[in-house]
Write a protein that holds these residues in place. Sequence first.
Motif, PDB file in Angstrom:
ATOM      1  N   SER A 378       0.832  -1.206   0.000  1.00 31.78           N
ATOM      2  CA  SER A 378       0.000   0.000   0.000  1.00 31.78           C
ATOM      3  C   SER A 378       0.864   1.252   0.000  1.00 31.78           C
ATOM      4  O   SER A 378       0.546   2.250  -0.666  1.00 31.78           O
ATOM      5  CB  SER A 378      -0.935   0.001   1.205  1.00 31.78           C
ATOM      6  N   ALA A 379       2.008   1.209   0.738  1.00 33.23           N
ATOM      7  CA  ALA A 379       2.923   2.355   0.725  1.00 33.23           C
ATOM      8  C   ALA A 379       3.525   2.546  -0.662  1.00 33.23           C
ATOM      9  O   ALA A 379       3.662   3.679  -1.150  1.00 33.23           O
ATOM     10  CB  ALA A 379       4.026   2.151   1.762  1.00 33.23           C
ATOM     11  N   ALA A 380       3.882   1.435  -1.327  1.00 31.03           N
ATOM     12  CA  ALA A 380       4.443   1.530  -2.675  1.00 31.03           C
ATOM     13  C   ALA A 380       3.413   2.067  -3.661  1.00 31.03           C
ATOM     14  O   ALA A 380       3.729   2.925  -4.496  1.00 31.03           O
ATOM     15  CB  ALA A 380       4.943   0.158  -3.124  1.00 31.03           C
ATOM     16  N   TRP A 381       2.177   1.578  -3.559  1.00 31.55           N
ATOM     17  CA  TRP A 381       1.134   2.046  -4.463  1.00 31.55           C
ATOM     18  C   TRP A 381       0.827   3.525  -4.232  1.00 31.55           C
ATOM     19  O   TRP A 381       0.595   4.274  -5.175  1.00 31.55           O
ATOM     20  CB  TRP A 381      -0.115   1.198  -4.286  1.00 31.55           C
ATOM     21  N   THR A 382       0.854   3.946  -2.976  1.00 27.99           N
ATOM     22  CA  THR A 382       0.651   5.363  -2.671  1.00 27.99           C
ATOM     23  C   THR A 382       1.750   6.216  -3.291  1.00 27.99           C
ATOM     24  O   THR A 382       1.473   7.267  -3.889  1.00 27.99           O
ATOM     25  CB  THR A 382       0.620   5.578  -1.150  1.00 27.99           C
ATOM     26  N   SER A 383       2.989   5.779  -3.172  1.00 27.45           N
ATOM     27  CA  SER A 383       4.102   6.526  -3.759  1.00 27.45           C
ATOM     28  C   SER A 383       3.992   6.597  -5.277  1.00 27.45           C
ATOM     29  O   SER A 383       4.276   7.641  -5.881  1.00 27.45           O
ATOM     30  CB  SER A 383       5.436   5.878  -3.369  1.00 27.45           C
ATOM     31  N   ILE A 384       3.588   5.490  -5.894  1.00 29.59           N
ATOM     32  CA  ILE A 384       3.445   5.474  -7.357  1.00 29.59           C
ATOM     33  C   ILE A 384       2.359   6.453  -7.795  1.00 29.59           C
ATOM     34  O   ILE A 384       2.544   7.225  -8.755  1.00 29.59           O
ATOM     35  CB  ILE A 384       3.137   4.052  -7.847  1.00 29.59           C
ATOM     36  N   GLN A 385       1.222   6.429  -7.116  1.00 22.49           N
ATOM     37  CA  GLN A 385       0.132   7.340  -7.476  1.00 22.49           C
ATOM     38  C   GLN A 385       0.546   8.790  -7.310  1.00 22.49           C
ATOM     39  O   GLN A 385       0.290   9.634  -8.190  1.00 22.49           O
ATOM     40  CB  GLN A 385      -1.094   7.040  -6.604  1.00 22.49           C
ATOM     41  N   ILE A 386       1.183   9.103  -6.183  1.00 23.71           N
ATOM     42  CA  ILE A 386       1.620  10.482  -5.944  1.00 23.71           C
ATOM     43  C   ILE A 386       2.665  10.898  -6.966  1.00 23.71           C
ATOM     44  O   ILE A 386       2.613  12.016  -7.506  1.00 23.71           O
ATOM     45  CB  ILE A 386       2.159  10.617  -4.504  1.00 23.71           C
ATOM     46  N   ALA A 387       3.613  10.014  -7.256  1.00 23.84           N
ATOM     47  CA  ALA A 387       4.675  10.351  -8.202  1.00 23.84           C
ATOM     48  C   ALA A 387       4.127  10.585  -9.604  1.00 23.84           C
ATOM     49  O   ALA A 387       4.575  11.505 -10.316  1.00 23.84           O
ATOM     50  CB  ALA A 387       5.723   9.246  -8.222  1.00 23.84           C
ATOM     51  N   ILE A 522      10.399  16.256   3.051  1.00 26.08           N
ATOM     52  CA  ILE A 522       9.166  17.037   2.891  1.00 26.08           C
ATOM     53  C   ILE A 522       7.952  16.162   3.157  1.00 26.08           C
ATOM     54  O   ILE A 522       6.981  16.606   3.784  1.00 26.08           O
ATOM     55  CB  ILE A 522       9.114  17.655   1.479  1.00 26.08           C
ATOM     56  N   SER A 523       8.000  14.915   2.714  1.00 25.74           N
ATOM     57  CA  SER A 523       6.868  14.007   2.949  1.00 25.74           C
ATOM     58  C   SER A 523       6.633  13.788   4.432  1.00 25.74           C
ATOM     59  O   SER A 523       5.484  13.731   4.896  1.00 25.74           O
ATOM     60  CB  SER A 523       7.120  12.666   2.257  1.00 25.74           C
ATOM     61  N   SER A 524       7.719  13.663   5.209  1.00 30.15           N
ATOM     62  CA  SER A 524       7.566  13.436   6.647  1.00 30.15           C
ATOM     63  C   SER A 524       6.921  14.623   7.341  1.00 30.15           C
ATOM     64  O   SER A 524       6.221  14.458   8.347  1.00 30.15           O
ATOM     65  CB  SER A 524       8.937  13.151   7.275  1.00 30.15           C
ATOM     66  N   LEU A 525       7.114  15.829   6.808  1.00 35.15           N
ATOM     67  CA  LEU A 525       6.518  17.018   7.417  1.00 35.15           C
ATOM     68  C   LEU A 525       5.082  17.224   6.983  1.00 35.15           C
ATOM     69  O   LEU A 525       4.244  17.698   7.762  1.00 35.15           O
ATOM     70  CB  LEU A 525       7.346  18.260   7.052  1.00 35.15           C
ATOM     71  N   VAL A 526       4.770  16.871   5.746  1.00 34.65           N
ATOM     72  CA  VAL A 526       3.464  17.193   5.170  1.00 34.65           C
ATOM     73  C   VAL A 526       2.466  16.051   5.327  1.00 34.65           C
ATOM     74  O   VAL A 526       1.253  16.274   5.326  1.00 34.65           O
ATOM     75  CB  VAL A 526       3.627  17.562   3.671  1.00 34.65           C
ATOM     76  N   SER A 527       2.947  14.814   5.492  1.00 38.49           N
ATOM     77  CA  SER A 527       2.037  13.664   5.510  1.00 38.49           C
ATOM     78  C   SER A 527       1.130  13.644   6.723  1.00 38.49           C
ATOM     79  O   SER A 527       0.029  13.065   6.674  1.00 38.49           O
ATOM     80  CB  SER A 527       2.850  12.367   5.466  1.00 38.49           C
ATOM     81  N   GLY A 528       1.577  14.226   7.838  1.00 38.33           N
ATOM     82  CA  GLY A 528       0.734  14.273   9.022  1.00 38.33           C
ATOM     83  C   GLY A 528       0.414  12.909   9.603  1.00 38.33           C
ATOM     84  O   GLY A 528      -0.657  12.724  10.193  1.00 38.33           O
ATOM     85  N   PHE A 529       1.276  11.926   9.426  1.00 40.32           N
ATOM     86  CA  PHE A 529       1.114  10.571   9.962  1.00 40.32           C
ATOM     87  C   PHE A 529      -0.119   9.842   9.414  1.00 40.32           C
ATOM     88  O   PHE A 529      -0.490   8.798   9.923  1.00 40.32           O
ATOM     89  CB  PHE A 529       1.019  10.595  11.495  1.00 40.32           C
ATOM     90  N   SER A 530      -0.732  10.394   8.384  1.00 41.41           N
ATOM     91  CA  SER A 530      -1.911   9.736   7.830  1.00 41.41           C
ATOM     92  C   SER A 530      -1.676   9.179   6.432  1.00 41.41           C
ATOM     93  O   SER A 530      -2.438   8.328   5.968  1.00 41.41           O
ATOM     94  CB  SER A 530      -3.094  10.724   7.780  1.00 41.41           C
ATOM     95  N   VAL A 531      -0.642   9.664   5.741  1.00 46.11           N
ATOM     96  CA  VAL A 531      -0.284   9.168   4.408  1.00 46.11           C
ATOM     97  C   VAL A 531       1.121   8.592   4.500  1.00 46.11           C
ATOM     98  O   VAL A 531       2.067   9.292   4.876  1.00 46.11           O
ATOM     99  CB  VAL A 531      -0.341  10.285   3.348  1.00 46.11           C
ATOM    100  N   ARG A 532       1.269   7.323   4.186  1.00 51.95           N
ATOM    101  CA  ARG A 532       2.556   6.657   4.269  1.00 51.95           C
ATOM    102  C   ARG A 532       3.055   6.297   2.882  1.00 51.95           C
ATOM    103  O   ARG A 532       2.505   5.429   2.221  1.00 51.95           O
ATOM    104  CB  ARG A 532       2.445   5.392   5.128  1.00 51.95           C
ATOM    105  N   THR A 533       4.098   6.975   2.449  1.00 55.40           N
ATOM    106  CA  THR A 533       4.733   6.642   1.174  1.00 55.40           C
ATOM    107  C   THR A 533       5.790   5.569   1.407  1.00 55.40           C
ATOM    108  O   THR A 533       6.176   5.281   2.547  1.00 55.40           O
ATOM    109  CB  THR A 533       5.379   7.892   0.556  1.00 55.40           C
ATOM    110  N   LEU A 534       6.287   5.004   0.318  1.00 56.48           N
ATOM    111  CA  LEU A 534       7.297   3.954   0.439  1.00 56.48           C
ATOM    112  C   LEU A 534       8.589   4.457   1.089  1.00 56.48           C
ATOM    113  O   LEU A 534       9.138   3.768   1.956  1.00 56.48           O
ATOM    114  CB  LEU A 534       7.590   3.355  -0.942  1.00 56.48           C
ATOM    115  N   PRO A 535       9.115   5.641   0.722  1.00 60.94           N
ATOM    116  CA  PRO A 535      10.313   6.117   1.422  1.00 60.94           C
ATOM    117  C   PRO A 535      10.096   6.313   2.916  1.00 60.94           C
ATOM    118  O   PRO A 535      11.008   6.039   3.713  1.00 60.94           O
ATOM    119  CB  PRO A 535      10.623   7.452   0.719  1.00 60.94           C
TER     120      PRO A 535
END
Length: 588
Positions: A378-387, A522-535
Motif C-alpha cells: 500500500s505504501a508503494a502504491w501510494t508513492s506510485i500514485q503520488i509520483a 518534505i513528505s515526513s513534514l506534510v504527511s501528518g502521519f496519515s499518508v505513508r509513502t514507500l520512502p
Amino acid sequence: MKIQKWGGMLTVPAFAILLIVFGIPMVGLFLTSLDAPAFSVVYYRAFIDQPANVRVLFQTIEISLIATAICLSIGYPAAYLIATASKRVRVALIVLTVIPYLTSGLARTYAWTVILGDHGLINDLLLDLGVVDSPLPLIYNRMAVYIGMVHIMLPIMMLPLLSVMMGIDNSLMAAARSMGARRFSAFWRVFFPLSLPGVRSGSLLVFVLCLGFYITPQALGGLRDAMLSTFIAAQVTSSLNLAPIAASAFILLAIAAIMLSIFGLDLSGAESRAALPRGRSWLNQVALFGRLTRNLNELTTHYRAKRWVVQLYKAGRESRWPQSVGAVFVALVMIFLLFPELVVIIMSFSPGSLLEFPPTGFSLRWYGSFFGDSSWTSAAWTSIQIAFAVAALSTIVGTLAAYGISRTFPRLRAVLTMAILAPITFPLIVVGIATYLGVVELGLIGSRTGIVLAHSIGAIAYVVVIVSATLANFDQRLEQAAMSMRAGPLQTFLRVTLPLIKPGIIGGAVFAFIHSFDEVVISSLVSGFSVRTLPLKMWENVRHEIDPTIAAVASLLMLLPVLWLVALYVTWWRSKPGAQPALADHTI
C-alpha cells in the motif's frame, strides 16, 4: 499576437504554485524569525547564545565543506578521465555515473548500514578471517557520515564537471603540446582554467545540498555528528514555537545564500565561460598569485626554449603508466558508486532470517514478504500514485514555464530562472518547513493533494532545467517559418515546437517522477502521519525494525534507474531519425 509577446504569461501557473506553496510561506517564515511586527533579532541572539547551537552550526559547515572537498578531489580527476576517454568508453562510464544519481538516496544510505554495521559485510569478513576479535566501530561515527554523503553527492559533483569538460575543444591541448608544453603544463594552463565553471557549479551544488542533509547523518552518524538540519527537524516534531525554528532555518539558509552570492551558481557552462573574462569574480584574487608565477616563469624562458628545440623532432615515447593509473582510478570510483547497490541486491536473495553476504543459498523470501505485506504494497502504491500525479502536473506546468522563460527578455529570464530553481538550491530542511507552512494554510496537511503540491515545487524546477536545455538547441526560425505561413501560436507550438522538444519533456517527466518517488524529508513534514509513502515506510524500518524485507525493497528501487535510462534512450533514439520527417509532415 506573436509568441514572444505572451511568453511571460506561460510562467504564471508555475509561479502560482511556487508562491502559494513555497514563496509566501517563506516570507512569512522570515517575518516570524524577526518576531514581526516587533521586528527584532531576539531569536537569532537566542540561537547564538546557546553554545550547543553554535557548535552544531560550525559542525554542519565543517562536515559540508569536507564532504565537498572529498567529492571534488575524487570527482574532478574521474570526470577528466571520463571526458578524455574514447566515445564508447565515455558513454558507458557516464551511464554508470548516472545510475547511482537516479537511485534512491535512502536505498543507498541503507546499503552503507548493511556494509558498515556491526554485523555488516566488512565486520563479518574481518571476523571470519580472524583479523579482529570483535566488530570494529565502522558506523555511527563521522567517517561513516562522510562515506555516505560522498557516495550520494559524488555523481552530482561529476555531472557538471563532465558537462563543462566535454565542451572544451581538445585541439587547445594539442596545440599546447605541439608548442613544447608537457602534459601536466598543458593541462594546468589550458584545460584547468576552462573547466573552472564546472568546478564552481559542482562544488556549490554539493555544498548547499550537504548543508540540508538530514537522512544520511542521522542513519550513519552518532550523537556527536548531528547537523543543523537534524536539529531543526527535531524542533519541528517536539515544539510548537515556530519562531526559534524559523531563526535556525534562516541561519542555515543565510550560509547557502552567502556562498551563492559570492561564487554564483551558473548552470550553463558556455555562458559562464563567456562571461569569465568580463566579470570580477573570485578568480581575480588568484590572479595576484598568477602574476608572481608568470614572473618566475620568465626566468626559465630561455631554458624551456632550448629544451623545446631539442625535443621538437624527437620521437614521442610517452609512458603508458598514467593511462593505467587513470583506468584503475576510474574503476575504483565506479566500484565505490555501484558496489553498495550490488551488495544489497545480492543480499536480498538470502534464504536465512538475517541478511548475509554472500548468501548461503538463493531465495525470494524477502521479495515474497514485500509483495505479501499490505503495509509495504500500500505504501508503494501510494508513492506510485503520488509520483505520477506530480510528474503530470510538473511536466505540464514546467514545460510551459520553460517555454515562456525562453521567450522573455534575457534579464528577466535570469531572474525567473533563479526564482523557479530556489526549491532545489535552498537547503532541503528549509524548503520542507516553508512547504509545510504553505500546505497548512491550504488545509491540506495529511492529504495526498498536499503531498503532490509539496513535491511539485521541486519537480517543476527539474522539468524547467531539462526542457530549457532542450529549447536552448531549438532553432526558433522554424517557429517563425510556421507563423509566416499563417499558423497561430498554439498551432505552431503543438505541431512544430512540441514534437522537437518531446525528448526533453519526457526526460523532465522522468526526473519529476524520481524526485517525488524518493522524497522523504518534505513528505515526513506534510504527511501528518496519515499518508505513508514507500520512502517513509523504509525510513521507519531503517530506524526501528531492521526488517530484511527492506533489502528487497531497496533492490527494486536500485533497478528502477536502469528502466528509466532505457526509456530515455528509446525516446531519444526514436526521436533522432524521425525529427526531420516529423518536421516535414507538420509543415504548415
